[in-house]
Design an enzyme around this catalytic site. Structure first.
Site, PDB file in Angstrom:
ATOM      1  N   TRP A  73      -6.640  -1.174  -0.267  1.00 48.98           N
ATOM      2  CA  TRP A  73      -6.381  -2.612  -0.395  1.00 48.98           C
ATOM      3  C   TRP A  73      -7.611  -3.350   0.146  1.00 48.98           C
ATOM      4  CZ3 TRP A  73      -3.603  -5.851   3.703  1.00 48.98           C
ATOM      5  CH2 TRP A  73      -3.278  -7.113   3.200  1.00 48.98           C
ATOM      6  N   ASP A 101      -0.231   2.335   7.576  1.00 49.20           N
ATOM      7  CA  ASP A 101       0.106   0.994   7.102  1.00 49.20           C
ATOM      8  C   ASP A 101       1.366   1.105   6.235  1.00 49.20           C
ATOM      9  OD1 ASP A 101       0.216  -1.579   6.189  1.00 49.20           O
ATOM     10  OD2 ASP A 101      -1.689  -1.534   5.110  1.00 49.20           O
ATOM     11  N   ALA A 124       3.716  -1.138   4.348  1.00 47.85           N
ATOM     12  CA  ALA A 124       3.934  -2.517   3.874  1.00 47.85           C
ATOM     13  C   ALA A 124       4.994  -2.591   2.784  1.00 47.85           C
ATOM     14  CB  ALA A 124       2.620  -3.108   3.363  1.00 47.85           C
ATOM     15  N   LYS A 134       7.451  -7.748   1.972  1.00 51.04           N
ATOM     16  CA  LYS A 134       7.947  -7.347   0.661  1.00 51.04           C
ATOM     17  C   LYS A 134       9.413  -6.939   0.725  1.00 51.04           C
ATOM     18  CE  LYS A 134       3.760  -7.994  -0.526  1.00 51.04           C
ATOM     19  NZ  LYS A 134       2.716  -7.317   0.120  1.00 51.04           N
TER      20      LYS A 134
HETATM   21  C1  LIG Z   1      -1.398  -2.335   1.844  1.00 52.02           C
HETATM   22  C2  LIG Z   1      -0.936  -3.578   2.509  1.00 52.02           C
HETATM   23  N1  LIG Z   1      -0.897  -3.619   3.842  1.00 52.02           N
HETATM   24  C3  LIG Z   1      -0.485  -4.708   4.500  1.00 52.02           C
HETATM   25  C4  LIG Z   1      -0.096  -5.841   3.830  1.00 52.02           C
HETATM   26  C5  LIG Z   1       0.295  -6.982   4.699  1.00 52.02           C
HETATM   27  O1  LIG Z   1       1.160  -7.905   4.249  1.00 52.02           O
HETATM   28  P1  LIG Z   1       1.634  -9.130   5.137  1.00 52.02           P
HETATM   29  O2  LIG Z   1       0.581  -9.519   6.077  1.00 52.02           O
HETATM   30  O3  LIG Z   1       1.929 -10.181   4.123  1.00 52.02           O
HETATM   31  O4  LIG Z   1       2.878  -8.670   5.842  1.00 52.02           O
HETATM   32  C6  LIG Z   1      -0.136  -5.856   2.423  1.00 52.02           C
HETATM   33  C7  LIG Z   1       0.232  -7.051   1.660  1.00 52.02           C
HETATM   34  O5  LIG Z   1      -0.057  -7.233   0.526  1.00 52.02           O
HETATM   35  C8  LIG Z   1      -0.561  -4.692   1.763  1.00 52.02           C
HETATM   36  O6  LIG Z   1      -0.619  -4.622   0.429  1.00 52.02           O
END
Ligand SMILES: Cc1ncc(COP(=O)(O)O)c(C=O)c1O
Length: 397
Positions: free
Chosen positions: A130, A211, A213, A246
């Site tokens: 990402w 991570d 998510a 999500k």
């Molecule tokens: C791989 C990944 N990690 C972490 C996040 C963190 O999301 P948020 O800060 O919106 O909770 C996302 C959001 O798109 C993600 O795709």
């Protein structure tokens, strides 16, 4: 002072989204933005969260500050969701959570903690990963390197290449792993792969930073936590960044947590004091609203049941769309193999398209995706899956 600043280029994904909004063709499809969508293209608030929100509104009497660690009931909910209520690791006291502003906040304060522990630590991220991982982790000053991950020939993980990279790392190197629903590839590790990762981390003294998510959107709530649970059982130390954006639909409420696992409850408690200081120095304390909603859903049997049912229907919708897209492409182009899409998990897949093919899909077929070929499968619907397949079939070589 401000005259010295140079204008930065626009985030390319924002440009894609602006072009989508300008497109008036009725066939236009948005496969770019990384949020869950229903058949009708909405990103709703889960029913359980809506109920909790109504109840909270009636019950709230104060907006007084929370502490730097955030909402303790939310933190407990995140621990139980990640590791399982009643699990041995929770009972051991080796693990604690600190609420953070979203998964992004969790990644950042986790990286700040690593930097305090070891200024020379290097964080190894998957190739690709990402895009936001790089600034979130790297802006702490820690060095970022990449490990081989996606096997572009199969759409799966190149496990031998990844393990060979890990094998060559020195003690204390940090490896960032996607707990499930890899973003942007959709290519996840199998149970056996996680075991192999645990083996090499154990042997080489590596520190995983997991991570998580998209828990619940890949193989289910427990299946998606398999990797984090296994590593916590087998290794002395790891960090986990969890996000409620999500799976609880709380995107803008900025709700997440950083989880620390260490060899002892004393060590973990010490790390928590550091995390609290980091939080105080960056934003003082996290926002409470989303965290309180999650805690209420988690603690109420009927709300939790409603939430898990709704989440499961989101997950199966994505799975069904993956299978349909593969079938629709195969019907039109038996000469190409896009079956990897059905083997991948979560919202994203990375299509092996050239920049020219991606542009042609946008300009001629009104199909919008990220510049790297990432599609959000949840952006597909039963109505447009045939059109999407037709467009891809016309463009792919
Ligand atoms: C791989 C990944 N990690 C972490 C996040 C963190 O999301 P948020 O800060 O919106 O909770 C996302 C959001 O798109 C993600 O795709």
């Amino acid at each position: 002072m401000l005259e010295t600043l140079a204008r930065l280029p626009e985030d390319p994904l924002l440009g894609v989204m602006a072009a989508f909004r300008r497109d008036t063709d009725p066939r236009r499809v948005d496969l770019g933005v990384g949020v869950y969508k229903t058949e009708d293209g909405d990103t709703p608030i889960p029913a359980a969260i809506q109920t909790a929100e109504r109840e909270l509104l009636g019950a709230s009497t104060t907006k007084v500050y929370v502490g730097a660690a955030g909402n303790p009931r939310f933190n407990q909910a995140m621990l139980e969701l990640t590791f399982g209520a009643g699990s041995e690791i929770l009972a051991s006291g080796r693990v604690q959570a600190l609420q953070a502003p979203g998964g992004c906040g969790a990644l950042r304060i986790g990286a700040e903690l690593l930097r305090i522990a070891d200024r020379e630590a290097v964080i190894h991220v998957s190739d690709p990963t990402w895009a936001n991982h790089v600034p979130l982790l790297g802006n702490t000053g820690l060095r970022i390197e990449r490990y081989p991950y996606l096997d572009r020939a199969t759409g799966g993980v190149n496990v031998p290449a990844m393990l060979a990279h890990f094998e060559a790392l020195s003690r204390g190197a940090v490896v960032l792993l996607h707990g499930c629903c890899h973003n942007p590839t959709g290519a996840d590790l199998s149970a056996a792969d996680w075991e192999a990762v645990a083996d090499v981390c154990e042997r080489r003294g590596l520190v995983p930073f997991v991570d998580v998510a998209y828990q619940g959107l890949g193989g289910g709530l427990d299946a998606d936590a398999f990797g984090a649970r296994l590593l916590a059982r087998r290794l002395p130390e790891l960090l986990v960044a969890v996000s409620s954006s999500k799976n609880f639909g709380l995107y803008r409420e900025r709700t997440g947590a950083i989880v620390v696992v260490s060899p002892s409850s004393e060590r973990t408690a010490i790390a928590m004091t550091q995390l609290q200081r980091i939080a105080r120095g960056m934003y003082s304390m996290p926002p409470d609203h989303g965290a309180e909603l999650v805690a209420r859903v988690w603690e109420s049997a009927p709300l939790r049941a409603s939430w898990t049912t709704e989440l499961e229907s989101m997950r199966t919708r994505i799975e069904t769309l993956r299978a349909s897209l593969v079938a629709e492409i195969a019907q039109r182009r038996p000469d190409v193999d896009y079956s990897f899409i059905a083997r991948q998990r979560g919202m994203f897949s990375l299509l092996p398209l050239s920049a020219e093919e991606i542009t042609r899909l946008r300009d001629t077929h009104h199909l919008y995706m990220s510049g790297d070929g990432r599609i959000n499968v949840a952006g597909i619907s039963r109505r447009n899956v045939g059109y999407i397949a037709e467009s891809l079939a016309a463009v792919i070589r």
